[in-house]
Design a protein around this motif. Sequence first.
Motif, PDB file in Angstrom:
ATOM      1  N   THR A 162       0.846  -1.190   0.000  1.00  0.00           N
ATOM      2  CA  THR A 162       0.000   0.000   0.000  1.00  0.00           C
ATOM      3  C   THR A 162       0.883   1.241   0.000  1.00  0.00           C
ATOM      4  N   SER A 163       0.338   2.297  -0.584  1.00  0.00           N
ATOM      5  CA  SER A 163       1.053   3.571  -0.599  1.00  0.00           C
ATOM      6  C   SER A 163       0.042   4.691  -0.790  1.00  0.00           C
ATOM      7  N   PRO A 164       0.479   5.937  -0.638  1.00  0.00           N
ATOM      8  CA  PRO A 164      -0.428   7.061  -0.892  1.00  0.00           C
ATOM      9  C   PRO A 164      -0.868   7.070  -2.361  1.00  0.00           C
ATOM     10  N   PRO A 165      -1.837   7.913  -2.700  1.00  0.00           N
ATOM     11  CA  PRO A 165      -2.288   8.004  -4.090  1.00  0.00           C
ATOM     12  C   PRO A 165      -1.146   8.418  -5.024  1.00  0.00           C
ATOM     13  N   LEU A 166      -1.248   8.001  -6.274  1.00  0.00           N
ATOM     14  CA  LEU A 166      -0.237   8.363  -7.278  1.00  0.00           C
ATOM     15  C   LEU A 166      -0.071   9.875  -7.386  1.00  0.00           C
ATOM     16  N   SER A 167      -1.170  10.607  -7.213  1.00  0.00           N
ATOM     17  CA  SER A 167      -1.113  12.075  -7.328  1.00  0.00           C
ATOM     18  C   SER A 167      -0.198  12.690  -6.271  1.00  0.00           C
ATOM     19  N   ILE A 168      -0.093  12.060  -5.115  1.00  0.00           N
ATOM     20  CA  ILE A 168       0.799  12.552  -4.045  1.00  0.00           C
ATOM     21  C   ILE A 168       2.237  12.093  -4.306  1.00  0.00           C
ATOM     22  N   ILE A 169       2.413  10.832  -4.639  1.00  0.00           N
ATOM     23  CA  ILE A 169       3.753  10.284  -4.870  1.00  0.00           C
ATOM     24  C   ILE A 169       4.439  11.014  -6.022  1.00  0.00           C
ATOM     25  N   ARG A 170       3.669  11.317  -7.054  1.00  0.00           N
ATOM     26  CA  ARG A 170       4.211  11.933  -8.268  1.00  0.00           C
ATOM     27  C   ARG A 170       4.991  13.207  -7.985  1.00  0.00           C
ATOM     28  N   ASN A 171       4.541  13.970  -6.987  1.00  0.00           N
ATOM     29  CA  ASN A 171       5.149  15.267  -6.697  1.00  0.00           C
ATOM     30  C   ASN A 171       6.015  15.278  -5.447  1.00  0.00           C
ATOM     31  N   ASP A 172       6.377  14.103  -4.943  1.00  0.00           N
ATOM     32  CA  ASP A 172       7.119  14.038  -3.686  1.00  0.00           C
ATOM     33  C   ASP A 172       8.292  13.063  -3.829  1.00  0.00           C
ATOM     34  N   LYS A 173       9.495  13.613  -3.870  1.00  0.00           N
ATOM     35  CA  LYS A 173      10.696  12.796  -4.091  1.00  0.00           C
ATOM     36  C   LYS A 173      10.875  11.728  -3.008  1.00  0.00           C
ATOM     37  N   ALA A 174      10.606  12.076  -1.754  1.00  0.00           N
ATOM     38  CA  ALA A 174      10.762  11.110  -0.658  1.00  0.00           C
ATOM     39  C   ALA A 174       9.788   9.937  -0.827  1.00  0.00           C
ATOM     40  N   GLU A 175       8.548  10.229  -1.220  1.00  0.00           N
ATOM     41  CA  GLU A 175       7.552   9.168  -1.432  1.00  0.00           C
ATOM     42  C   GLU A 175       7.954   8.296  -2.621  1.00  0.00           C
ATOM     43  N   LYS A 176       8.460   8.918  -3.680  1.00  0.00           N
ATOM     44  CA  LYS A 176       8.919   8.155  -4.847  1.00  0.00           C
ATOM     45  C   LYS A 176      10.021   7.180  -4.447  1.00  0.00           C
ATOM     46  N   THR A 177      10.939   7.655  -3.618  1.00  0.00           N
ATOM     47  CA  THR A 177      12.059   6.810  -3.172  1.00  0.00           C
ATOM     48  C   THR A 177      11.543   5.628  -2.366  1.00  0.00           C
ATOM     49  N   LYS A 178      10.612   5.870  -1.451  1.00  0.00           N
ATOM     50  CA  LYS A 178      10.049   4.777  -0.636  1.00  0.00           C
ATOM     51  C   LYS A 178       9.368   3.740  -1.535  1.00  0.00           C
ATOM     52  N   LEU A 179       8.575   4.229  -2.491  1.00  0.00           N
ATOM     53  CA  LEU A 179       7.877   3.321  -3.401  1.00  0.00           C
ATOM     54  C   LEU A 179       8.887   2.521  -4.220  1.00  0.00           C
ATOM     55  N   TRP A 180       9.876   3.198  -4.769  1.00  0.00           N
ATOM     56  CA  TRP A 180      10.872   2.539  -5.611  1.00  0.00           C
ATOM     57  C   TRP A 180      11.625   1.458  -4.833  1.00  0.00           C
ATOM     58  N   ASN A 181      11.987   1.741  -3.594  1.00  0.00           N
ATOM     59  CA  ASN A 181      12.694   0.741  -2.777  1.00  0.00           C
ATOM     60  C   ASN A 181      11.851  -0.519  -2.604  1.00  0.00           C
ATOM     61  N   CYS A 182      10.550  -0.360  -2.422  1.00  0.00           N
ATOM     62  CA  CYS A 182       9.663  -1.523  -2.277  1.00  0.00           C
ATOM     63  C   CYS A 182       9.510  -2.264  -3.607  1.00  0.00           C
ATOM     64  N   LEU A 183       9.330  -1.513  -4.686  1.00  0.00           N
ATOM     65  CA  LEU A 183       9.150  -2.145  -5.989  1.00  0.00           C
ATOM     66  C   LEU A 183      10.391  -2.933  -6.401  1.00  0.00           C
ATOM     67  N   LYS A 184      11.568  -2.420  -6.046  1.00  0.00           N
ATOM     68  CA  LYS A 184      12.809  -3.141  -6.352  1.00  0.00           C
ATOM     69  C   LYS A 184      12.806  -4.507  -5.670  1.00  0.00           C
ATOM     70  N   GLN A 185      12.316  -4.557  -4.429  1.00  0.00           N
ATOM     71  CA  GLN A 185      12.230  -5.837  -3.705  1.00  0.00           C
ATOM     72  C   GLN A 185      11.190  -6.755  -4.337  1.00  0.00           C
ATOM     73  N   ILE A 186      10.011  -6.211  -4.575  1.00  0.00           N
ATOM     74  CA  ILE A 186       8.901  -7.037  -5.093  1.00  0.00           C
ATOM     75  C   ILE A 186       9.255  -7.653  -6.449  1.00  0.00           C
ATOM     76  N   PHE A 187       9.846  -6.831  -7.332  1.00  0.00           N
ATOM     77  CA  PHE A 187      10.108  -7.291  -8.701  1.00  0.00           C
ATOM     78  C   PHE A 187      11.578  -7.693  -8.922  1.00  0.00           C
ATOM     79  N   SER A 188      12.329  -7.841  -7.833  1.00  0.00           N
ATOM     80  CA  SER A 188      13.735  -8.288  -7.890  1.00  0.00           C
ATOM     81  C   SER A 188      14.560  -7.467  -8.883  1.00  0.00           C
ATOM     82  N   ILE A 189      14.500  -6.150  -8.713  1.00  0.00           N
ATOM     83  CA  ILE A 189      15.256  -5.237  -9.567  1.00  0.00           C
ATOM     84  C   ILE A 189      16.560  -4.881  -8.863  1.00  0.00           C
ATOM     85  N   ILE A 190      17.644  -4.993  -9.590  1.00  0.00           N
ATOM     86  CA  ILE A 190      18.964  -4.708  -8.998  1.00  0.00           C
ATOM     87  C   ILE A 190      19.334  -3.264  -9.270  1.00  0.00           C
TER      88      ILE A 190
END
Length: 145
Positions: free
Chosen positions: A117-145
């Motif tokens: 779960t995460s905040p709405p895309l409209s919030i993440i889109r404009n917030d670098k810290a939120e983007k970083t948190k989301l990206w860190n999780c997505l890297k784990q979920i999708f095994s991205i190096i």
Amino acid sequence: VCEDVKRDKLPTVSTTLSFLGNNKKDIVIIVDSKEALHLPDDELNFLLGILSACKLTMEDVAVLNIEKNQSITYQSIATFLKANTVLIFGIDCIQIDLPIQFPNYQIQSYNNQVYLTSPPLSIIRNDKAEKTKLWNCLKQIFSII
């Protein structure tokens, strides 16, 4: 005669879900948009960028707008969309009858599925810290190096 009775008592389930994408990799993305069928263009473009970074396309996912699928539950997502991964943007888990609560950006396994779960895309889109948190999780979920 017994078989007829059983057949009559089967519950009828609506399998009509409105979603965007082809869901070839069983990844469901749940959003909440009152103003668009699926997502407003700016949020969809942002989501396409996220998918691209994860080496995914709209072929791989199903974007489900909870506003247009109000009776959707985690069970119906598992049954009809065969979801292995469920990304939830701006929606409380209670809205899909998920019986567990967990904080945003905590990868959660439940019902043989992975939830995030995460905040709405409209919030993440404009917030670098939120983007970083989301990206860190997505890297784990999708095994991205």
